[in-house]
Design a protein around this motif. Structure first.
Motif, PDB file in Angstrom:
ATOM      1  N   LEU A  39      -0.852  -0.598   5.566  1.00 47.14           N
ATOM      2  CA  LEU A  39       0.058  -1.691   5.888  1.00 47.14           C
ATOM      3  C   LEU A  39      -0.532  -3.051   5.536  1.00 47.14           C
ATOM      4  CD1 LEU A  39       1.558  -0.496   9.263  1.00 47.14           C
ATOM      5  CD2 LEU A  39       2.679  -0.621   7.057  1.00 47.14           C
ATOM      6  N   LYS A  41      -2.111  -3.478   2.875  1.00 46.35           N
ATOM      7  CA  LYS A  41      -2.233  -3.398   1.419  1.00 46.35           C
ATOM      8  C   LYS A  41      -3.707  -3.403   1.018  1.00 46.35           C
ATOM      9  CE  LYS A  41       2.241  -5.450   0.776  1.00 46.35           C
ATOM     10  NZ  LYS A  41       2.610  -4.663   1.944  1.00 46.35           N
ATOM     11  N   LEU A 172      -1.328  -7.569  11.391  1.00 48.87           N
ATOM     12  CA  LEU A 172      -0.837  -6.830  10.237  1.00 48.87           C
ATOM     13  C   LEU A 172       0.422  -7.464   9.673  1.00 48.87           C
ATOM     14  CD1 LEU A 172      -1.151  -3.108  11.353  1.00 48.87           C
ATOM     15  CD2 LEU A 172      -2.596  -4.334   9.770  1.00 48.87           C
ATOM     16  N   PHE A 173       1.304  -7.911  10.558  1.00 48.52           N
ATOM     17  CA  PHE A 173       2.603  -8.398  10.091  1.00 48.52           C
ATOM     18  C   PHE A 173       2.529  -9.840   9.605  1.00 48.52           C
ATOM     19  CE2 PHE A 173       6.830 -10.317  11.116  1.00 48.52           C
ATOM     20  CZ  PHE A 173       7.505  -9.723  10.070  1.00 48.52           C
ATOM     21  N   ARG A 224       4.600   6.985   6.866  1.00 49.84           N
ATOM     22  CA  ARG A 224       5.488   5.826   6.687  1.00 49.84           C
ATOM     23  C   ARG A 224       6.898   6.256   6.302  1.00 49.84           C
ATOM     24  NH1 ARG A 224       8.385   2.739   7.352  1.00 49.84           N
ATOM     25  NH2 ARG A 224       8.714   0.602   6.650  1.00 49.84           N
TER      26      ARG A 224
END
Lengths: 375, 245
Positions: A39, A41, A172-173, A224
């Protein structure tokens, strides 16, 4: 030994039980942490870290002269962390992009590690044999204490994950936003990365330097596909990872001399392929089916709308028209006409068609409905 | 006019490598204004916001919020980042993103509870996104995603709002919905600072404006300083806008 025999022996046979438990725990912890890597990347980070760990193993052996797995893994941990911080340093201090930094550190450390390994192999010390098992891993060398170590690290990781769940999620977001809320994002970042390094190092003995990153990525990528919730994704990734470990061990021990690490990775890849095809919401298969169904619906609606515009011009909406006039209409086929008849929107009489009241109402609402759905 | 100063920026200088992006910025933003930051691409508009919020580290300068250092006043400040700055395929729902607005007041470790959920639902309602609360965020349109970000900032219940291009890539309906919310915030005495691109709408939407092009060109009430002279100075070309009275 066949598979059936394996499963009957797994609870009684000490070696089988140890290896199976070890690979299952390893799969669970790497799957869990792999979700975060994917998540963020940072999928390639795992690959760089595992390769960066190799010189640490060699140096630890050179210093102690013994092949105690805990000492070697400690060396791997140190050099893995060193590699990670160098990667971070390169990215923040230079113009180089992260893929370049990862590639550089990966090959630099791995090259140095290989150099040391060949140097060690030339030594007269009889103890050196088998150090190269860390390249591809050898699950058979797992002993009970290794499994305990894995279990403790996994437990610790789970505890930290649950404790800082909210912080991990927001980092993460949206890292910048997390910063404005007053969270020390660097601390959270280092915490996640350290655990990823730890999990990778733990897996080196079983899966090896070269394939370790697959253990991190495959279960997460598969998970995912099945969910849109972070917690479910992490949980599923752990389950997929654990099952890959168990099935991989089962297959490799039931087929003579199949190396465990590669088999585990292949089983994990099967999970990925299956998920990419068969996941209901994101899978290729259902997406294709939905695509075809949508197109068919649209074709019907377009035909119905076309008929509506013709019928509109008459006082009697059910005034019959010849089918021929539809032939010039793009997207019209006999099949769509039959579908419309089945739905009672249209009545056929020989070569003539006429719109029913139901079909007329449906057609006049088509645009409105479309607009409503788009909202 | 005796207005309190909400945000004060002193001698702020930011550089990426050798190139200065912001040069010696002094800025005072009075409480209760709805301010646009305008300037050409690369003028440092987003950088200014990020430097004020401590996301970027300036080379020199200081920022104070209501006369205290920003670090001590975080709870008074909310931020709406550019929509493109995050990955919208992240596995989470609209409600969950809005809940993140409560994380700051919760602090470390503590989890959001019923109270936080209620606040998030109210914010969703305010931006007209309540029916989409359980939607996976990648299934939302660009305008809806922007509204989710706005709702997340509203949940913070701050005094000062910084927004980085909230109108980027949204349709006319969403733009009107957003500007109405911003005007409501101003009415409630909040200070709103917006990085803005569309010069035509500045007089209609905002009452305060800052012209920026690496240096600060001008700052003040729109009716006094939003003129061709300042536009030309900022954009470097003869700029003519017809300002409707």
């Amino acid at each position: 030994m066949d598979l059936q025999e394996y499963f009957s022996l797994v609870f009684s046979d000490y070696t089988l039980r140890t290896i199976t438990l070890g690979t299952a725990i390893l799969g669970a912890v790497t799957g869990m942490l792999g979700s975060f890597a994917v998540l963020r990347k940072q999928s390639l980070l795992g690959d760089a870290i595992s390769h960066a760990a190799l010189p640490g193993i060699a140096i630890a052996f050179l210093i102690t002269g013994a092949k105690d797995s805990n000492t070697l893994l400690l060396g791997a941990l140190v050099s893995g962390l060193l590699g990670t911080f160098w990667i971070r340093g390169i990215i923040t201090k230079t113009h180089l992009k992260s893929d370049t930094a990862l590639g550089l550190i990966l090959s630099l450390f791995f090259g140095f590690g290989m150099l040391l390994l060949t140097f060690i192999q030339k030594q007269p010390n009889a103890n050196q044999a088998g150090l190269d098992k860390y390249l591809f891993g050898q699950a058979a060398t797992l002993v009970e204490s290794d499994v305990w170590l894995m279990a403790i690290v996994t437990g610790l990781c789970l505890f930290v994950l649950l404790l800082f769940w909210k912080e991990f999620k927001i980092l993460l977001f949206d890292k910048d936003y997390a910063k404005t809320l007053g969270f020390n994002t660097k601390t959270i970042d280092i915490l996640i990365t350290s655990f990823i390094v730890l999990a990778i190092v733990l897996g080196l003995q079983t899966v090896g330097v070269v394939l370790m990153s697959a253990m991190l990525l495959a279960p997460a990528a598969a998970a995912r596909q099945w969910t849109n919730s972070l917690s479910k994704m992490v949980f599923l990734a752990a389950v997929f990872g654990a099952f890959s470990g168990v099935f991989g061990t089962a297959i490799s021990s039931s087929q003579n001399n199949l190396s465990t690490g590669p088999v585990i990775v292949l089983v994990a890849s099967v999970f990925v392929i299956f998920s990419f095809i068969f996941s209901p919401s994101r899978g290729l298969l259902f997406r294709q089916i939905r695509f075809i169904a949508n197109r068919r619906d649209l074709e019907q609606q377009k035909t119905l709308a076309f008929m509506y515009h013709i019928a509109e011009t008459h006082d009697n909406i059910s005034h019959p028209h010849t089918i021929k006039i539809l032939n010039n209409f793009q997207g019209f086929t006999r099949k769509t006409l039959q579908k419309l008849v089945d739905k009672e929107y249209v009545v056929l009489d020989g070569t003539m068609w006429s719109l029913t009241q139901k079909g007329f109402d449906k057609a006049s609402n088509l645009y409105n409905q479309q607009a409503k759905e788009d909202e | 006019m005796k207005q309190k100063i909400a945000v004060k920026v002193d001698d702020l200088t930011v550089a990426y490598n050798y190139k200065p992006v912001l040069w010696d910025i002094d800025l005072e933003i009075p409480e209760g204004v709805l301010m646009a930051i305008v300037g050409p691409n690369g003028a440092g508009k987003s950088t200014l916001i990020k430097a004020i919020l401590g996301i970027l580290k300036p080379i020199a300068g200081s920022v104070s919020i209501y006369e205290k250092p920003y670090e001590k006043q975080r709870s008074l400040v909310a931020y709406v980042p550019q929509k493109g700055s995050v990955d919208w395929d992240f596995p989470t729902t609209a409600l969950d993103v809005v809940m993140m607005g409560t994380y700051g007041s919760l602090g470390w470790i503590k989890r959001p509870g019923q109270k936080e959920k209620k606040a998030a639902l109210e914010a969703l309602e305010k931006v007209g996104m309540l029916p989409f609360k359980s939607r996976q965020i990648s299934q939302l349109s660009g305008g809806q995603q922007q509204r989710i970000f706005l709702a997340r900032a509203l949940v913070q219940d701050a005094s000062i709002y910084f927004m980085d291009e909230p109108f980027q890539g949204v349709d006319a309906t969403t733009e009107i919905a957003i500007i109405n919310i911003l005007k409501e915030l101003r009415k409630a005495g909040k200070t709103v600072i917006v990085v803005h691109h569309d010069l035509q709408t500045v007089p209609e939407y905002f009452d305060w404006v800052t012209f920026l092009n690496v240096k600060k060109i001008a700052t003040g009430p729109v009716k006094d300083i939003f003129n061709d002279d300042n536009l030309t100075k900022t954009y470097g070309i003869n700029y003519k806008v017809s300002i409707q009275e």
